[in-house]
Design a protein around this motif. Structure first.
Motif, PDB file in Angstrom:
ATOM      1  N   ALA A 138       1.697  -6.756   6.668  1.00  0.00           N
ATOM      2  CA  ALA A 138       2.043  -5.657   5.771  1.00  0.00           C
ATOM      3  C   ALA A 138       2.607  -4.475   6.552  1.00  0.00           C
ATOM      4  O   ALA A 138       3.580  -3.833   6.120  1.00  0.00           O
ATOM      5  CB  ALA A 138       0.820  -5.232   4.970  1.00  0.00           C
ATOM      6  N   ARG A 141       6.314  -4.620   7.811  1.00  0.00           N
ATOM      7  CA  ARG A 141       7.358  -4.322   6.831  1.00  0.00           C
ATOM      8  C   ARG A 141       7.748  -2.856   6.835  1.00  0.00           C
ATOM      9  O   ARG A 141       8.787  -2.490   6.299  1.00  0.00           O
ATOM     10  CB  ARG A 141       6.868  -4.697   5.424  1.00  0.00           C
ATOM     11  N   ARG A 142       6.903  -2.017   7.412  1.00  0.00           N
ATOM     12  CA  ARG A 142       7.105  -0.576   7.290  1.00  0.00           C
ATOM     13  C   ARG A 142       7.404   0.110   8.619  1.00  0.00           C
ATOM     14  O   ARG A 142       8.036   1.164   8.637  1.00  0.00           O
ATOM     15  CB  ARG A 142       5.860   0.076   6.669  1.00  0.00           C
ATOM     16  N   LEU A 183      -1.833  -5.485  -0.654  1.00  0.00           N
ATOM     17  CA  LEU A 183      -0.790  -4.630  -0.083  1.00  0.00           C
ATOM     18  C   LEU A 183       0.418  -5.453   0.351  1.00  0.00           C
ATOM     19  O   LEU A 183       1.569  -5.053   0.156  1.00  0.00           O
ATOM     20  CB  LEU A 183      -1.346  -3.855   1.113  1.00  0.00           C
ATOM     21  N   ALA A 186       2.233  -6.535  -2.823  1.00  0.00           N
ATOM     22  CA  ALA A 186       2.834  -5.430  -3.570  1.00  0.00           C
ATOM     23  C   ALA A 186       4.079  -4.876  -2.892  1.00  0.00           C
ATOM     24  O   ALA A 186       4.988  -4.379  -3.565  1.00  0.00           O
ATOM     25  CB  ALA A 186       1.812  -4.310  -3.774  1.00  0.00           C
ATOM     26  N   THR A 187       4.147  -4.956  -1.570  1.00  0.00           N
ATOM     27  CA  THR A 187       5.253  -4.324  -0.849  1.00  0.00           C
ATOM     28  C   THR A 187       6.424  -5.263  -0.605  1.00  0.00           C
ATOM     29  O   THR A 187       7.417  -4.864   0.000  1.00  0.00           O
ATOM     30  CB  THR A 187       4.762  -3.764   0.497  1.00  0.00           C
ATOM     31  N   PRO A 219      -2.825  -1.086  -6.448  1.00  0.00           N
ATOM     32  CA  PRO A 219      -1.598  -1.892  -6.446  1.00  0.00           C
ATOM     33  C   PRO A 219      -1.335  -2.577  -7.784  1.00  0.00           C
ATOM     34  O   PRO A 219      -0.165  -2.773  -8.158  1.00  0.00           O
ATOM     35  CB  PRO A 219      -1.843  -2.915  -5.329  1.00  0.00           C
ATOM     36  N   TRP A 222       0.107   0.099 -10.126  1.00  0.00           N
ATOM     37  CA  TRP A 222       1.452   0.431  -9.626  1.00  0.00           C
ATOM     38  C   TRP A 222       2.448  -0.656 -10.010  1.00  0.00           C
ATOM     39  O   TRP A 222       3.569  -0.362 -10.445  1.00  0.00           O
ATOM     40  CB  TRP A 222       1.405   0.596  -8.107  1.00  0.00           C
ATOM     41  N   GLU A 308       8.344   7.637   0.868  1.00  0.00           N
ATOM     42  CA  GLU A 308       8.968   6.359   1.219  1.00  0.00           C
ATOM     43  C   GLU A 308       9.696   5.771   0.007  1.00  0.00           C
ATOM     44  O   GLU A 308       9.115   5.665  -1.067  1.00  0.00           O
ATOM     45  CB  GLU A 308       7.910   5.362   1.696  1.00  0.00           C
ATOM     46  N   THR A 311       8.044   2.563  -2.207  1.00  0.00           N
ATOM     47  CA  THR A 311       6.578   2.448  -2.154  1.00  0.00           C
ATOM     48  C   THR A 311       5.877   3.805  -2.162  1.00  0.00           C
ATOM     49  O   THR A 311       4.659   3.857  -2.027  1.00  0.00           O
ATOM     50  CB  THR A 311       6.140   1.673  -0.896  1.00  0.00           C
ATOM     51  N   LEU A 314       3.370   3.921  -4.805  1.00  0.00           N
ATOM     52  CA  LEU A 314       2.214   3.087  -4.469  1.00  0.00           C
ATOM     53  C   LEU A 314       1.242   3.863  -3.595  1.00  0.00           C
ATOM     54  O   LEU A 314       0.023   3.778  -3.770  1.00  0.00           O
ATOM     55  CB  LEU A 314       2.676   1.818  -3.742  1.00  0.00           C
TER      56      LEU A 314
END
Length: 345
Positions: A138, A141-142, A183, A186-187, A219, A222, A308, A311, A314
């Protein structure tokens, strides 16, 4: 970027392997009565094909005739676990090799006791290590790989993930794994299949540990807000995820929430919230910021998280869930018994 998913998977796999190895360096579980039901139930299932503890009551009670709070009489005086059965049912396949060996030996009690301790530690550490791997995916990804690895290490070794979740079969390890999975789901790009899986995971989290309902709701709500066209899939996943535990609770205890309804007391949430919040966060023996001080930097990241693309909302939902959970726990006895550390959090 081409090849990145494979590289991310390798990094996450290394995080799982490293976490699992480190979690097992003490070569023993650190358990209590809270974990006996989860550690014995897989053998109960494999030998007697039941979720009731009557056939092995003496073993599960560990010789206690009184003050055995971890099992309680359900409907028709059948002994049930005080705690949800999501974790022990999920890990039952891992017990199969030892169960076959025990069956070959005639189920000797001393060997069974030894195998329970071994499997409890291995399963708990595996669940916690998997949660670190999912968290790493997770994070990848960020942020860049270096930052993701550092944050994963902080999660795996700088929190109670190490000292609690990885050491015995409390509910926390599976709770962390399910919340990390929510998470991750959701992302990513939302699809019908992903929405169904997200719904199932978000429903399983409170079935495994009821207080996690607030965090799991973030999540889920959201996704309902942001991806309305996938709402039927999300709801269907949630219904399917929650159904087995709810059905078990009703059949075994006659209550939707299970044995907690038999033993619970509303006075549990009758304490001073101001004192409770201070204790939860800053107590020298139980405070979250004392035992996990890097979380003091979290407020400085909120503005960036809220901004962001895709997200940010979220992050708002998750922050609201965190605040709500702090409020709920502040109404309880913040010390949470004789243990050290931020037990409730």
């Amino acid at each position: 970027m081409k090849g990145r998913p494979r590289a991310d998977f390798i990094i996450a796999l290394l995080a799982v392997l490293a976490s699992f190895a480190i979690y097992n360096v003490n070569l023993r579980p650190i358990n209590s009565g809270d974990t006996f039901p989860s550690s014995y139930l897989p053998f109960d299932l494999l030998r007697y094909h039941t979720l009731y503890f009557n056939p092995m009551a003496d073993l599960v009670k560990q010789g206690h005739t009184t003050d055995c709070y971890w099992v309680t009489p359900g409907k028709n005086r059948r002994l049930v676990s005080l705690y949800p059965v999501v974790t022990p049912v999920a890990i039952t396949p891992l017990y199969l090799p030892m169960a076959l060996d025990l069956a070959r030996r005639g189920w000797p009690e001393d060997r069974l006791q030894s195998d329970v301790r071994i499997m409890e530690k291995l399963c708990a550490s595996l669940i916690a290590a998997l949660s670190a791997g999912v968290m790493c995916l997770a994070l990848l990804r960020r942020v860049d790989a270096r930052t993701a690895v550092l944050l994963t290490a902080a999660y795996a070794f700088g929190t109670n993930t190490w000292v609690i979740s990885s050491q015995a079969l409390w509910q926390h390890g599976m709770g962390e794994l399910l919340l990390a999975a929510s998470l991750l789901l959701a992302t990513g790009p939302m699809t019908a299949r992903r929405a169904f899986a997200l719904g199932a995971v978000c429903a399983l989290a409170p079935c495994n540990r009821p207080p996690d309902a607030l965090l799991a709701a973030a999540p889920a709500l959201w996704a309902l807000w942001t991806h309305r066209r996938f709402a039927p899939w999300l709801v269907a996943g949630a219904l399917l995820g929650a159904a087995p535990e709810v059905l078990y609770n009703v059949i075994a205890t006659g209550h939707l929430v299970g044995a907690y309804a038999l033993e619970g007391d509303a006075s549990f949430f009758s304490h001073n919230p101001a004192t409770g919040l201070a204790g939860l966060l800053f107590s020298p023996t139980h405070g979250l910021f004392v035992f996990t001080p890097f979380l003091l930097f979290l407020p400085f990241a909120l503005r960036r998280a809220f901004g962001e693309p895709g997200t940010g909302r979220l992050a708002v939902f998750i922050s609201a869930a965190m605040g709500a959970q702090l409020l709920v726990y502040s109404l309880a006895n913040w010390a949470g018994g004789a243990s050290w550390g931020p037990r409730w959090l």
